[in-house]
Write an enzyme that holds these catalytic residues in place. Sequence first.
Site, PDB file in Angstrom:
ATOM      1  N   TRP A 161       0.804  -1.218   0.000  1.00 26.60           N
ATOM      2  CA  TRP A 161       0.000   0.000   0.000  1.00 26.60           C
ATOM      3  C   TRP A 161       0.840   1.273   0.000  1.00 26.60           C
ATOM      4  O   TRP A 161       0.303   2.351  -0.257  1.00 26.60           O
ATOM      5  CB  TRP A 161      -0.869   0.049   1.258  1.00 26.60           C
ATOM      6  N   ASN A 162       2.139   1.194   0.263  1.00 27.26           N
ATOM      7  CA  ASN A 162       2.851   2.459   0.533  1.00 27.26           C
ATOM      8  C   ASN A 162       3.176   3.265  -0.700  1.00 27.26           C
ATOM      9  O   ASN A 162       3.330   4.486  -0.631  1.00 27.26           O
ATOM     10  CB  ASN A 162       4.102   2.201   1.380  1.00 27.26           C
ATOM     11  N   GLU A 263      10.503  -8.265  -3.332  1.00 26.44           N
ATOM     12  CA  GLU A 263      11.001  -6.988  -2.811  1.00 26.44           C
ATOM     13  C   GLU A 263      10.386  -6.842  -1.428  1.00 26.44           C
ATOM     14  O   GLU A 263       9.196  -6.547  -1.290  1.00 26.44           O
ATOM     15  CB  GLU A 263      10.569  -5.846  -3.727  1.00 26.44           C
ATOM     16  N   LEU A 264      11.181  -7.111  -0.380  1.00 27.65           N
ATOM     17  CA  LEU A 264      10.595  -7.292   0.946  1.00 27.65           C
ATOM     18  C   LEU A 264      11.003  -6.183   1.913  1.00 27.65           C
ATOM     19  O   LEU A 264      11.429  -5.098   1.495  1.00 27.65           O
ATOM     20  CB  LEU A 264      11.025  -8.667   1.470  1.00 27.65           C
ATOM     21  N   CYS A 297      10.257   1.124   2.337  1.00 28.03           N
ATOM     22  CA  CYS A 297      11.108  -0.025   2.643  1.00 28.03           C
ATOM     23  C   CYS A 297      12.572   0.352   2.742  1.00 28.03           C
ATOM     24  O   CYS A 297      13.382  -0.427   3.242  1.00 28.03           O
ATOM     25  CB  CYS A 297      10.924  -1.073   1.563  1.00 28.03           C
ATOM     26  N   GLU A 475      14.366  -4.788  -9.730  1.00 27.86           N
ATOM     27  CA  GLU A 475      13.341  -4.075 -10.491  1.00 27.86           C
ATOM     28  C   GLU A 475      13.952  -2.804 -11.048  1.00 27.86           C
ATOM     29  O   GLU A 475      14.792  -2.177 -10.402  1.00 27.86           O
ATOM     30  CB  GLU A 475      12.129  -3.770  -9.603  1.00 27.86           C
TER      31      GLU A 475
HETATM   32  N1  LIG Z   1      11.337  -3.945  -1.009  1.00 29.39           N
HETATM   33  C1  LIG Z   1      10.428  -3.123  -1.502  1.00 29.39           C
HETATM   34  O1  LIG Z   1      10.549  -2.612  -2.636  1.00 29.39           O
HETATM   35  C2  LIG Z   1       9.214  -2.789  -0.679  1.00 29.39           C
HETATM   36  C3  LIG Z   1       8.392  -1.768  -1.140  1.00 29.39           C
HETATM   37  C4  LIG Z   1       7.250  -1.457  -0.383  1.00 29.39           C
HETATM   38  C5  LIG Z   1       6.953  -2.151   0.793  1.00 29.39           C
HETATM   39  N2  LIG Z   1       7.781  -3.135   1.196  1.00 29.39           N
HETATM   40  C6  LIG Z   1       7.519  -3.852   2.442  1.00 29.39           C
HETATM   41  O2  LIG Z   1       6.109  -4.163   2.550  1.00 29.39           O
HETATM   42  C7  LIG Z   1       5.702  -4.084   3.914  1.00 29.39           C
HETATM   43  C8  LIG Z   1       4.546  -3.131   4.052  1.00 29.39           C
HETATM   44  O3  LIG Z   1       3.589  -3.379   3.055  1.00 29.39           O
HETATM   45  P1  LIG Z   1       2.310  -4.271   3.392  1.00 29.39           P
HETATM   46  O4  LIG Z   1       1.867  -4.073   4.802  1.00 29.39           O
HETATM   47  O5  LIG Z   1       1.301  -4.068   2.328  1.00 29.39           O
HETATM   48  O6  LIG Z   1       2.913  -5.739   3.249  1.00 29.39           O
HETATM   49  P2  LIG Z   1       2.085  -7.103   3.296  1.00 29.39           P
HETATM   50  O7  LIG Z   1       3.078  -8.159   3.066  1.00 29.39           O
HETATM   51  O8  LIG Z   1       1.236  -7.195   4.487  1.00 29.39           O
HETATM   52  O9  LIG Z   1       1.091  -7.024   2.021  1.00 29.39           O
HETATM   53  C9  LIG Z   1       1.625  -6.908   0.723  1.00 29.39           C
HETATM   54  C10 LIG Z   1       0.631  -7.527  -0.259  1.00 29.39           C
HETATM   55  O10 LIG Z   1       0.515  -8.903   0.034  1.00 29.39           O
HETATM   56  C11 LIG Z   1      -0.858  -9.262   0.218  1.00 29.39           C
HETATM   57  N3  LIG Z   1      -0.920 -10.344   1.185  1.00 29.39           N
HETATM   58  C12 LIG Z   1      -0.922 -10.265   2.534  1.00 29.39           C
HETATM   59  N4  LIG Z   1      -0.972 -11.475   3.089  1.00 29.39           N
HETATM   60  C13 LIG Z   1      -1.025 -12.377   2.054  1.00 29.39           C
HETATM   61  C14 LIG Z   1      -1.088 -13.796   1.961  1.00 29.39           C
HETATM   62  N5  LIG Z   1      -1.122 -14.570   3.036  1.00 29.39           N
HETATM   63  N6  LIG Z   1      -1.114 -14.369   0.725  1.00 29.39           N
HETATM   64  C15 LIG Z   1      -1.085 -13.600  -0.373  1.00 29.39           C
HETATM   65  N7  LIG Z   1      -1.017 -12.249  -0.366  1.00 29.39           N
HETATM   66  C16 LIG Z   1      -0.979 -11.651   0.848  1.00 29.39           C
HETATM   67  C17 LIG Z   1      -1.524  -7.997   0.678  1.00 29.39           C
HETATM   68  O11 LIG Z   1      -2.899  -8.028   0.415  1.00 29.39           O
HETATM   69  C18 LIG Z   1      -0.788  -6.952  -0.142  1.00 29.39           C
HETATM   70  O12 LIG Z   1      -1.351  -6.867  -1.434  1.00 29.39           O
HETATM   71  C19 LIG Z   1       6.910  -3.595   4.667  1.00 29.39           C
HETATM   72  O13 LIG Z   1       7.594  -4.697   5.216  1.00 29.39           O
HETATM   73  C20 LIG Z   1       7.789  -2.955   3.604  1.00 29.39           C
HETATM   74  O14 LIG Z   1       9.149  -2.971   3.938  1.00 29.39           O
HETATM   75  C21 LIG Z   1       8.920  -3.470   0.492  1.00 29.39           C
HETATM   76  O1  LIG Z   2       8.936   1.418  -0.184  1.00 30.69           O
HETATM   77  C1  LIG Z   2       9.492   0.941  -1.109  1.00 30.69           C
HETATM   78  C2  LIG Z   2       9.860   1.665  -2.352  1.00 30.69           C
HETATM   79  O2  LIG Z   2      10.358   0.724  -3.262  1.00 30.69           O
HETATM   80  C3  LIG Z   2      10.871   2.716  -2.030  1.00 30.69           C
HETATM   81  S1  LIG Z   2      11.356   3.624  -3.430  1.00 30.69           S
HETATM   82  O3  LIG Z   2      10.296   4.644  -3.639  1.00 30.69           O
HETATM   83  O4  LIG Z   2      11.422   2.708  -4.591  1.00 30.69           O
HETATM   84  O5  LIG Z   2      12.658   4.217  -3.115  1.00 30.69           O
END
Ligand SMILES: NC(=O)c1ccc[n+]([C@@H]2O[C@H](COP(=O)([O-])OP(=O)(O)OC[C@H]3O[C@@H](n4cnc5c(N)ncnc54)[C@H](O)[C@@H]3O)[C@@H](O)[C@H]2O)c1
Ligand SMILES: O=C[C@H](O)CS(=O)(=O)O
Length: 496
Positions: A161-162, A263-264, A297, A475
């Site tokens: 969502w972010n 991407e976690l 993230c 990515e």
């Molecule tokens: N590395 C990156 O580029 C990046 C970018 C943005 C956010 N994030 C990470 O994401 C997290 C925050 O985002 P969030 O709260 O939406 O993450 P989340 O893992 O809770 O949800 C992400 C997506 O996964 C889905 N989802 C949740 N549980 C699921 C399941 N059991 N099976 C299938 N799909 C499922 C959600 O509906 C959502 O669409 C933070 O840890 C952040 O660091 C990483």
């Molecule tokens: O939160 C995750 C995003 O990938 C950060 S960025 O906007 O790509 O730097």
Amino acid sequence: MSLISLALSRGDLVETRNLIADNWTGGLEPRQLAVTDPSDGGLVSNVPDAGAADAKAAVDAAQAAFNAWRGAPARDRAAVLKRWNDVIVAHQDDLGRLISREQGKPLAEGRGEVLYAASYVEWFAEQATRTNGEVIPSPFSNKRILSVREPVGVVAVITPWNFPAAMIARKIAPALAAGCTVVAKPAEDTPLTALALVKLAQEAGVPPGVINIVTASRERAAGVVDVWLADDRVRKISFTGSTPVGKHLARQSASTLKKVSLELGGNAPFIVFADADIDAAVEGLMAAKFRNGGQTCVCPNRVYVHELVHDAFVAKLAARVGALKVGPASDSTSQIGPMINERAVQKIERHVRDAVSQGARIVVGGERIRKPDSPQAAYFSPTVLVDATPSMACSCEETFGPVVAVARFRDESEVVARANATPFGLAAYFYTDSPARIWRVAEALECGIVGINEGVLAAEAAPFGGVKESGYGREGSVHGLDDYQQIKYLCQGGVR
Ligand SMILES: NC(=O)c1ccc[n+]([C@@H]2O[C@H](COP(=O)([O-])OP(=O)(O)OC[C@H]3O[C@@H](n4cnc5c(N)ncnc54)[C@H](O)[C@@H]3O)[C@@H](O)[C@H]2O)c1
Ligand SMILES: O=C[C@H](O)CS(=O)(=O)O
């Protein structure tokens, strides 16, 4: 408060249905998911709360569209993506308002995210015509050998969502450029931006079935994605989100050996050496940490400052943090918006309470902000903690909020060891004036992305991704297509 309207000029961009093939549908079950505005808890709109039958129909449509899409000349795919980029940019204001409405970030950040998302679409429109293979010097006189790159097939895209625009664009664009078709599920908190982007993709000429999107509640997300995980027509999972969910998807993908890119989560260190430009380091931290209210993230999650400059740095930082304005996206002067939901702000409160209970000191902020006119909104004051220790929750988990936890350090080897003492490895930052130290520290840090005297790293031309429990795959960049393609070896005999 300098109020601005978050109403869209093109109201039909608030698309409340799912797209399967060329059919905008309310879903096969009469279930709805409410989308609320984090700034005040108000209802923005309802979208379908899809289920397993919707998920299967999406794969059916994507598979049916695959051969025609992969068979189109690359320049035709590139032209469609270029038109998609153009219509996204043309609707920057509406899309920025939609992002701010459902995700809460200040409007200026919402508008900025739209261009960031478009930059990936434009990048892969260009990359689409460069998926070259190789003619390989044959080791045999009677054979000729070569390799070609081919699309993997149907790709499942699951996003957080972010960054509701950038994260889904960063996946759909390379998938389409490679010749893949897509089934997508955006985050339950922010589905509207994704639906609007897909609507614009349709207007840009993306053929029916090439992009299919379903929306689902947190409770039903697994039910939708589990269908995709079990379906052997889905050849790749592209996921951005938390590490626990990423691990789950990787495990479940093994049964049909899907390609997976993850991407976690992160836990980025931010290191300020004694020879750093302190003012630049403060500005770099402000930019990196408070972007999207700290909900990215790659936000610095642990700040290490050399003991010789610690007090001066903290004083300058606290003055800047204390001056940040917290408020709704509809106030053009807001710099820090609400947290995405109640669960998020309670995690931040837990981190601050835990840190203080273990000896951290609050220099500024430290509390939730309750606004009488928006009792359901989840605001948190920009916060600086000092005397952070490795055992604190804010050092072990990503806080994902406007909280800076600062610790002192004495020497380079010590701080690099502390920076690496985490299961995560996405981004890291450090400030120094020493060219030699730049190479030593950049090479020693265990992560995928390093900011050197810089706090803002996002760029479509750069390979974005992590190591360890921050995931794998990249990515953007010239590497961004690799995960959506396979390399086929061709060998022709009988030449002599
Ligand atoms: N590395 C990156 O580029 C990046 C970018 C943005 C956010 N994030 C990470 O994401 C997290 C925050 O985002 P969030 O709260 O939406 O993450 P989340 O893992 O809770 O949800 C992400 C997506 O996964 C889905 N989802 C949740 N549980 C699921 C399941 N059991 N099976 C299938 N799909 C499922 C959600 O509906 C959502 O669409 C933070 O840890 C952040 O660091 C990483
Ligand atoms: O939160 C995750 C995003 O990938 C950060 S960025 O906007 O790509 O730097």
